[in-house]
Design a protein around this motif. Structure first.
Motif, short mmCIF file in Angstrom:
data_model
loop_
_atom_site.label_atom_id
_atom_site.label_comp_id
_atom_site.label_asym_id
_atom_site.label_seq_id
_atom_site.Cartn_x
_atom_site.Cartn_y
_atom_site.Cartn_z
N THR A 11 0.84 -1.20 0.00
CA THR A 11 0.00 0.00 0.00
C THR A 11 0.87 1.25 0.00
O THR A 11 1.86 1.33 0.74
N ARG A 12 0.52 2.21 -0.81
CA ARG A 12 1.29 3.45 -0.89
C ARG A 12 1.09 4.26 0.38
O ARG A 12 -0.04 4.61 0.75
N CYS A 13 2.19 4.55 1.08
CA CYS A 13 2.12 5.25 2.36
C CYS A 13 3.20 6.32 2.42
O CYS A 13 4.29 6.17 1.86
N LEU A 14 2.88 7.39 3.10
CA LEU A 14 3.83 8.45 3.42
C LEU A 14 3.89 8.57 4.94
O LEU A 14 2.88 8.82 5.59
N ASP A 15 5.08 8.35 5.52
CA ASP A 15 5.29 8.44 6.97
C ASP A 15 6.15 9.66 7.27
O ASP A 15 7.26 9.79 6.71
N ILE A 16 5.65 10.52 8.14
CA ILE A 16 6.39 11.74 8.51
C ILE A 16 6.42 11.85 10.02
O ILE A 16 5.38 11.69 10.69
N ASP A 17 7.62 12.14 10.56
CA ASP A 17 7.78 12.43 11.99
C ASP A 17 8.09 13.92 12.14
O ASP A 17 9.01 14.44 11.49
N TYR A 18 7.29 14.58 12.99
CA TYR A 18 7.51 15.99 13.30
C TYR A 18 8.08 16.11 14.70
O TYR A 18 7.61 15.47 15.65
N GLU A 19 9.12 16.95 14.81
CA GLU A 19 9.71 17.25 16.11
C GLU A 19 9.20 18.60 16.59
O GLU A 19 9.09 19.55 15.80
N ILE A 20 8.86 18.66 17.89
CA ILE A 20 8.36 19.92 18.47
C ILE A 20 9.47 20.51 19.31
O ILE A 20 9.88 19.91 20.32
N PRO A 21 10.04 21.66 18.93
CA PRO A 21 11.14 22.26 19.69
C PRO A 21 10.76 22.46 21.15
O PRO A 21 9.68 22.96 21.47
N GLY A 22 11.65 22.03 22.04
CA GLY A 22 11.42 22.22 23.46
C GLY A 22 10.51 21.19 24.09
O GLY A 22 10.23 21.29 25.30
N GLN A 23 10.02 20.23 23.34
CA GLN A 23 9.12 19.22 23.89
C GLN A 23 9.65 17.83 23.56
O GLN A 23 10.32 17.62 22.56
N GLU A 24 9.32 16.89 24.45
CA GLU A 24 9.67 15.50 24.19
C GLU A 24 8.60 14.84 23.33
O GLU A 24 7.44 15.24 23.34
N GLY A 25 8.99 13.83 22.61
CA GLY A 25 8.04 13.10 21.78
C GLY A 25 7.94 13.69 20.38
O GLY A 25 8.35 14.82 20.11
N LEU A 26 7.39 12.89 19.49
CA LEU A 26 7.24 13.27 18.09
C LEU A 26 5.78 13.17 17.68
O LEU A 26 5.02 12.35 18.20
N ILE A 27 5.38 13.99 16.72
CA ILE A 27 4.11 13.80 16.02
C ILE A 27 4.38 12.84 14.87
O ILE A 27 5.13 13.16 13.95
N ARG A 28 3.79 11.66 14.92
CA ARG A 28 4.02 10.64 13.89
C ARG A 28 2.77 10.51 13.04
O ARG A 28 1.68 10.27 13.56
N LEU A 29 2.94 10.66 11.72
CA LEU A 29 1.82 10.62 10.78
C LEU A 29 2.07 9.55 9.73
O LEU A 29 3.20 9.41 9.24
#
Length: 635
Positions: free
Chosen positions: A434-452
């Motif tokens: 399946t065609r997928c796009l995975d992106i991880d966003y980093e939030i400056p000053g915060q722990e953890g990532l936004i994973r899409l």
């Protein structure tokens, strides 16, 4: 759960249900010639399994995850209740032709089939399969609507219980035990014939005008008779009718139907279904009692129905019924017709319920993805990693992309209109390729990532500190993959590659070998030196491989990355003799092999990325033809 696995499970359950229905029917048919074994169950399923499973599930999620987990569980159960309501509505539509085509016992069993969903209570929680249908309910409205439903459910459930207890008290308040010895002897004989283990008292009450059984459990059951005289033949019909209800656990079936009505109290069709189900329970007992009966017996039974024009309340079963159903029952009694047993139909109903359970989804109203993903962040998230899979025919596996237009990607994702799924099927399970796009966003000053993760029709988001885990969202519009492709540069090199452990590939050749033999050498890391210092990795599992039985004379050594320098130690098979070859002595990395079977050890130093240095050992063996006695046992 994948659709294929769900289909197989539904098929198995449907087949088992049909078989179980037939077995229970054959067991009950034994009453025409012999007695049932004590305690033998002849109903399709214990009616109270689903209510008990739901109560246990709610208690578990409340203790395990608190109010939030209980809310998620309740939202998923709301879909289960909706499915039961739809099932009963469809059954009502086809009930009239069904009654003409199949046995009353099958019609009665069809009302009980939703009880089989007790084992799916855990499966419907966060199902990963694609939803078959999506119901839109704004999340902001769900909590107040659920509160209204819960109040209605609890209120109706309590009212039903109180009503049943009041009716029971009314029946038994002035009731007196039956004293007729002949009647009691006949009753006890029928109890034994029907396999009832516990003695059920017989009482006489002025509050009833028809024989009935009250109580959901054997220890609380009473057979209540009106204050009138019955002949022995009439008593036999009355006792057989009520005992069929008892061995089929029909009072508990009525309790289950009341529970389902309370669950779906907002659906008027469920109230109608409850009455129709009660009618089918009585028709089924009429059918069983009069199996192979002669005309005189049928006439006597019809007269009993006419003489007792009343219906029971609460969790009771009675000989007679409501006036609106009496005519239909009398026609079945006096003019029996040949009907199919209906086992396959009951199995098909179980299959359909299982195959569709949990595949509905409850979703929020549509909104731009940026409202869920990026609003409320104190700092602007920045892209940390981008992966693609199934993008093109040559990119079916996951691949990291190092060049991308961050502003365009973020704007594209934020503009998508999505609906958050908060109950039911999530659609997370994606087929390979399946065609997928995975992106991880980093939030400056915060722990953890936004994973899409974006795929056709679905966006999976994992937000830091959200507490909900992965959130599945339906994408309302068709995704423009060409536009996304233009935002990615697949040719861009890795600007900061991770250190890679060196590898050694071996290419063997010889005068009698038409093709080169390829082998990856076994390895061991002696130590690693980087910015943090020198460290020795934990002991690695390494073995010895090689080529055996081939007339090879040389091997070409290919390293990745290239070493600073290396040495090759050659030992005979018993390691009694050895010699060493320096890398500077080899031309283009080609090592002449010893003229005997030998062990080879390659030692070297390698510079990897991020100023990381590896000291490595590689191993391989060569067993020459004609020396099998030397190397045969070891190889």
């Amino acid at each position: 759960m994948s659709f294929g696995l769900r289909f197989v499970m539904a098929l198995i359950l449907g087949a088992l249900t049909a078989d179980m229905f037939s077995l229970r029917g054959r067991e009950e048919d034994k009453l025409r010639i012999e007695s049932l074994k004590p305690g033998r169950q002849v109903c399709l399923i214990e009616p109270m399994l689903l209510p008990v499973a739901l109560a246990m599930g709610m208690a578990f999620f409340l203790l395990w995850g608190g109010v939030q987990a209980l809310g998620r569980f309740a939202a998923n159960l709301w879909l289960l209740f909706f499915q039961i309501g739809v099932y009963y509505a469809l059954l009502l539509l086809v009930l009239a032709p069904l009654r003409r085509a199949v046995s009353a016992r099958a019609c009665a069993a069809l009302w009980l089939v939703p009880g089989l969903l007790y084992f799916l209570v855990w499966i419907v929680m966060d199902d990963d399969s694609r939803p078959l249908a999506v119901l839109t309910l704004p999340k902001a409205l769900f909590e107040p609507m659920f509160a209204v439903w819960l109040l209605g459910f609890l209120g109706l459930l309590v009212w039903q219980m109180v009503s049943h207890l009041q009716f029971r008290r009314l029946l038994l308040r002035d009731a007196v035990p039956e004293r007729d010895a002949a009647l009691l002897e006949q009753w006890h004989a029928e109890l034994r014939r029907h396999g009832v283990r516990r003695d059920i008292p017989v009482v006489v009450s002025r509050q009833v005008s028809t024989p009935l059984t009250v109580g959901c459990f054997l220890r609380t059951m009473r057979l209540v008779l009106p204050g009138r005289h019955y002949s022995r033949e009439e008593l036999e019909l009355i006792f057989c009718h009520e005992l069929r209800h008892i061995v089929r656990r029909d009072t508990r079936t009525k309790l289950f139907l009341g529970f389902c009505t309370a669950l779906c109290w907002f659906n008027p069709l469920c109230w109608i279904a409850r009455r129709r189900a009660s009618d089918d329970l009585e028709l089924s007992c009429d059918e069983a009692v009069l199996e192979d009966a002669d005309e005189a017996t049928r006439r006597r039974y019809a007269e009993l129905l006419l003489q007792h024009g009343a219906s029971g309340r609460g969790c009771t079963t009675c000989l007679s019924g409501a006036a609106q159903t009496l005519r239909y029952r009398l026609s079945h009694v006096m003019k029996p017709a040949k009907r199919l047993s209906g086992g396959l139909l009951v199995g098909a109903a179980a299959f359909a319920l299982t195959a569709t359970a949990g595949t509905l989804a409850l979703a929020d109203a549509a909104r731009p993805a940026r409202e869920l993903l990026f609003e409320g962040q104190t700092q602007t998230p920045c892209v940390q990693r981008v992966f693609v899979s199934g993008w093109r025919e040559d990119m079916r596996l996951s691949r990291k992309v190092f060049g991308y237009d961050e502003a365009a990607l973020t704007g594209f994702l934020g503009s998508l209109r999505i609906r958050e799924i908060y109950a039911g099927a999530q659609g997370r399970e994606q087929p390979f390729g399946t065609r997928c796009l995975d992106i991880d966003y980093e939030i400056p000053g915060q722990e953890g990532l936004i994973r899409l993760t974006l795929s056709d029709g679905l966006l999976i988001a994992d937000l830091p500190d959200d507490g909900r885990g992965e959130i599945a969202c339906l994408v309302e519009e068709e995704i423009d993959w060409q536009a996304l492709d233009a935002m990615l540069d697949f040719e861009a090199p890795d600007p900061d590659p991770d250190p890679r452990t060196p590898v050694l590939d071996l290419w063997f050749s010889g005068c009698e070998t038409a093709n080169q033999e390829h082998l990856s050498a076994q390895s061991r890391t002696l130590f690693v030196r980087d910015a943090e210092g020198i460290r020795v990795p934990e002991q690695e599992d390494f073995g010895v491989g090689g080529v055996f039985g081939l007339a090879v004379t040389q091997v070409r050594l290919e390293f990745e990355p290239e070493p600073r320098d290396y040495t090759v130690t050659v030992e005979n098979w018993d390691r009694s003799l050895s010699y060493t070859v320096q890398s500077s002595e080899l031309e283009d990395g080609v090592l002449p092999l010893a003229p005997y079977s030998a062990h080879y050890t390659v030692r070297g130093g390698f510079d990897s990325f991020r100023q990381t240095y590896y000291q490595m050992e590689f191993f391989f063996d060569v067993g020459l033809p004609g020396e099998e006695a030397v190397w045969g046992a070891a190889s």
